[in-house]
Design a protein around this motif. Structure first.
Motif, mmCIF file in Angstrom:
data_model
loop_
_atom_site.group_PDB
_atom_site.id
_atom_site.type_symbol
_atom_site.label_atom_id
_atom_site.label_comp_id
_atom_site.label_asym_id
_atom_site.label_seq_id
_atom_site.Cartn_x
_atom_site.Cartn_y
_atom_site.Cartn_z
ATOM 1 N N PHE A 99 4.269 1.568 15.257
ATOM 2 C CA PHE A 99 2.925 2.057 15.564
ATOM 3 C C PHE A 99 2.358 1.093 16.598
ATOM 4 O O PHE A 99 2.045 -0.047 16.259
ATOM 5 C CB PHE A 99 2.043 2.064 14.310
ATOM 6 C CG PHE A 99 2.484 3.055 13.267
ATOM 7 C CD1 PHE A 99 2.337 4.423 13.485
ATOM 8 C CD2 PHE A 99 3.025 2.638 12.066
ATOM 9 C CE1 PHE A 99 2.727 5.349 12.523
ATOM 10 C CE2 PHE A 99 3.417 3.563 11.096
ATOM 11 C CZ PHE A 99 3.273 4.921 11.331
ATOM 12 N N VAL A 104 7.448 -1.079 12.241
ATOM 13 C CA VAL A 104 7.262 -0.837 10.808
ATOM 14 C C VAL A 104 8.594 -0.572 10.108
ATOM 15 O O VAL A 104 8.777 -0.934 8.958
ATOM 16 C CB VAL A 104 6.283 0.343 10.610
ATOM 17 C CG1 VAL A 104 6.150 0.694 9.152
ATOM 18 C CG2 VAL A 104 4.919 -0.005 11.193
ATOM 19 N N PRO A 141 6.819 -4.840 -1.455
ATOM 20 C CA PRO A 141 5.402 -5.163 -1.331
ATOM 21 C C PRO A 141 4.642 -4.160 -0.463
ATOM 22 O O PRO A 141 5.254 -3.433 0.330
ATOM 23 C CB PRO A 141 5.396 -6.553 -0.695
ATOM 24 C CG PRO A 141 6.761 -6.769 -0.154
ATOM 25 C CD PRO A 141 7.688 -5.879 -0.908
ATOM 26 N N SER A 142 3.347 -4.139 -0.640
ATOM 27 C CA SER A 142 2.477 -3.296 0.162
ATOM 28 C C SER A 142 2.659 -3.624 1.646
ATOM 29 O O SER A 142 2.742 -4.794 2.011
ATOM 30 C CB SER A 142 1.037 -3.560 -0.290
ATOM 31 O OG SER A 142 0.172 -2.810 0.489
ATOM 32 N N GLY A 143 2.753 -2.610 2.468
ATOM 33 C CA GLY A 143 2.895 -2.820 3.907
ATOM 34 C C GLY A 143 4.332 -3.015 4.362
ATOM 35 O O GLY A 143 4.596 -3.256 5.538
ATOM 36 N N SER A 144 5.292 -2.883 3.447
ATOM 37 C CA SER A 144 6.680 -3.146 3.833
ATOM 38 C C SER A 144 7.346 -1.955 4.532
ATOM 39 O O SER A 144 8.449 -2.067 5.035
ATOM 40 C CB SER A 144 7.505 -3.562 2.602
ATOM 41 O OG SER A 144 7.452 -2.579 1.598
ATOM 42 N N GLY A 145 6.659 -0.781 4.519
ATOM 43 C CA GLY A 145 7.194 0.376 5.255
ATOM 44 C C GLY A 145 7.711 1.495 4.368
ATOM 45 O O GLY A 145 8.305 2.461 4.862
ATOM 46 N N LYS A 146 7.471 1.413 3.075
ATOM 47 C CA LYS A 146 8.019 2.402 2.132
ATOM 48 C C LYS A 146 7.494 3.821 2.413
ATOM 49 O O LYS A 146 8.282 4.765 2.515
ATOM 50 C CB LYS A 146 7.672 2.009 0.679
ATOM 51 C CG LYS A 146 8.119 0.616 0.297
ATOM 52 C CD LYS A 146 7.753 0.272 -1.138
ATOM 53 C CE LYS A 146 6.270 0.270 -1.468
ATOM 54 N NZ LYS A 146 5.460 -0.764 -0.780
ATOM 55 N N THR A 147 6.166 3.921 2.545
ATOM 56 C CA THR A 147 5.569 5.234 2.809
ATOM 57 C C THR A 147 6.033 5.772 4.161
ATOM 58 O O THR A 147 6.356 6.956 4.290
ATOM 59 C CB THR A 147 4.025 5.125 2.790
ATOM 60 O OG1 THR A 147 3.644 4.797 1.458
ATOM 61 C CG2 THR A 147 3.359 6.423 3.196
ATOM 62 N N THR A 148 6.094 4.910 5.144
ATOM 63 C CA THR A 148 6.515 5.352 6.476
ATOM 64 C C THR A 148 7.950 5.882 6.432
ATOM 65 O O THR A 148 8.271 6.895 7.058
ATOM 66 C CB THR A 148 6.383 4.198 7.496
ATOM 67 O OG1 THR A 148 5.038 3.707 7.448
ATOM 68 C CG2 THR A 148 6.713 4.661 8.904
HETATM 69 P P1 ADP Z 1 4.016 0.599 2.274
HETATM 70 O O1 ADP Z 1 4.159 2.045 1.899
HETATM 71 O O2 ADP Z 1 5.219 -0.210 1.956
HETATM 72 O O3 ADP Z 1 2.760 -0.023 1.736
HETATM 73 P P2 ADP Z 1 3.466 1.620 4.916
HETATM 74 O O4 ADP Z 1 4.650 2.385 5.343
HETATM 75 O O5 ADP Z 1 2.291 2.381 4.409
HETATM 76 O O6 ADP Z 1 3.902 0.516 3.855
HETATM 77 O O7 ADP Z 1 2.956 0.735 6.106
HETATM 78 C C1 ADP Z 1 3.781 -0.165 6.824
HETATM 79 C C2 ADP Z 1 2.983 -0.781 7.943
HETATM 80 O O8 ADP Z 1 2.667 0.213 8.909
HETATM 81 C C3 ADP Z 1 1.653 -1.388 7.520
HETATM 82 O O9 ADP Z 1 1.474 -2.577 8.257
HETATM 83 C C4 ADP Z 1 0.658 -0.346 7.919
HETATM 84 O O10 ADP Z 1 -0.593 -0.927 8.185
HETATM 85 C C5 ADP Z 1 1.283 0.258 9.159
HETATM 86 N N1 ADP Z 1 0.932 1.673 9.383
HETATM 87 C C6 ADP Z 1 1.223 2.694 8.555
HETATM 88 N N2 ADP Z 1 0.799 3.868 9.076
HETATM 89 C C7 ADP Z 1 0.215 3.569 10.261
HETATM 90 C C8 ADP Z 1 -0.404 4.362 11.291
HETATM 91 N N3 ADP Z 1 -0.501 5.683 11.195
HETATM 92 N N4 ADP Z 1 -0.879 3.702 12.362
HETATM 93 C C9 ADP Z 1 -0.763 2.357 12.477
HETATM 94 N N5 ADP Z 1 -0.172 1.562 11.555
HETATM 95 C C10 ADP Z 1 0.307 2.155 10.461
#
Ligand code: ADP
Length: 244
Positions: free
Chosen positions: A11, A16, A35-42
């Motif tokens: 991003f 990510v 951990p939170s922010g590690s990229g799991k959701t992405t």
């Molecule tokens: P997790 O699910 O492990 O908490 P995420 O996949 O949500 O992690 O996020 C990974 C990183 O990508 C984080 O630093 C988050 O702030 C960033 N991020 C996620 N979505 C976006 C987006 N749409 N735009 C910018 N940064 C993003």
């Protein structure tokens, strides 16, 4: 069933996902922790192309998307039909009843006739224990019930893969169990599932494989008994210590 090869996603300047590869066999349950922010959701969102990676390719069943080439909207639409996504915050349509929420996908995506879509939605809602709540609106349901509608809705299009993005983390603790119970049932039926969760007991009990992610990478992976009891990597050890 799923073959993810060398996926990278950023991003802006923030990288990510770094060169992620992941295979999931048909009927297996993979749980992603970290951990939170590690990229799991992405990572999950890339699997159904809610996010488009810059690099790499993903195959689900017979269809492959190569992200170094231009991917058309039609290809993405077709690809997305293979997955059913369950979101942390349910994402139900507030103005639709439970049964209408579940009918929506088959009617709009698969062009199924209304009566048939309703029949199927009733079956699925019965399966997730909501036979009595067919005709009520989301606001009349508890969080656990709303999430079970969310799962029913994801199932309605007969996806080849089900994706769960922290499906219980918005729930009050006493409502977590009923949702996990439904997920266990789906796993026992042999559905292919990728689940991001903080519910370690679910991971231990249901996962065929657990992936630990940190900083956009899969740091360690393995069977739950091995990964939880004998982690090799220092980062995994630290994380597991924190959540115990
Ligand atoms: P997790 O699910 O492990 O908490 P995420 O996949 O949500 O992690 O996020 C990974 C990183 O990508 C984080 O630093 C988050 O702030 C960033 N991020 C996620 N979505 C976006 C987006 N749409 N735009 C910018 N940064 C993003």
């Amino acid at each position: 069933m799923i073959n993810m090869n060398n996926i990278s996603k950023q991003f802006g300047d923030l990288v990510v996902l770094k060169d992620i590869s992941l295979q999931v066999e048909q009927g297996k349950v993979v749980v992603i922790i970290g951990p939170s922010g590690s990229g799991k959701t992405t990572l999950l969102r890339c699997l159904n192309v809610l996010e488009q990676p810059e690099e790499g390719s993903i195959t689900i069943d017979q269809q492959t998307l190569k992200f170094s080439e231009k991917v058309s909207k039609k290809e993405i639409r077709e690809f997305r039909r293979q997955t059913g996504m369950v979101f942390q915050t349910y994402n139900l349509f507030p103005h639709f009843t439970a049964v209408e929420n579940v009918m929506e996908g088959p009617i709009t995506v698969q062009k199924v006739a209304k009566a048939k879509a309703r029949e199927k939605a009733v079956d699925i809602l019965t399966k997730v224990g909501l036979h009595e709540k067919m005709e009520v609106y989301p606001y009349q349901l508890s969080g656990g019930q709303q999430q079970r509608v969310g799962i029913a809705r994801a199932m309605a299009i007969d996806p080849k893969v089900m994706l769960f993005d922290e499906p219980t983390s918005a729930l009050d603790p006493e409502l977590v169990g009923e949702v996990l119970q439904v997920m266990k049932k789906l796993a026992a039926e042999g559905r292919t599932m990728v689940v991001v969760t903080h519910e370690m007991s679910f991971a231990k009990e249901v996962a065929d494989e657990v992936l630990f992610m940190d900083n956009g990478m899969i740091v360690e992976r393995g069977e739950p008994s091995v990964l939880f009891e004998h982690p090799k990597e220092e980062r995994t050890k630290q994380f597991l210590k924190l959540i115990k």
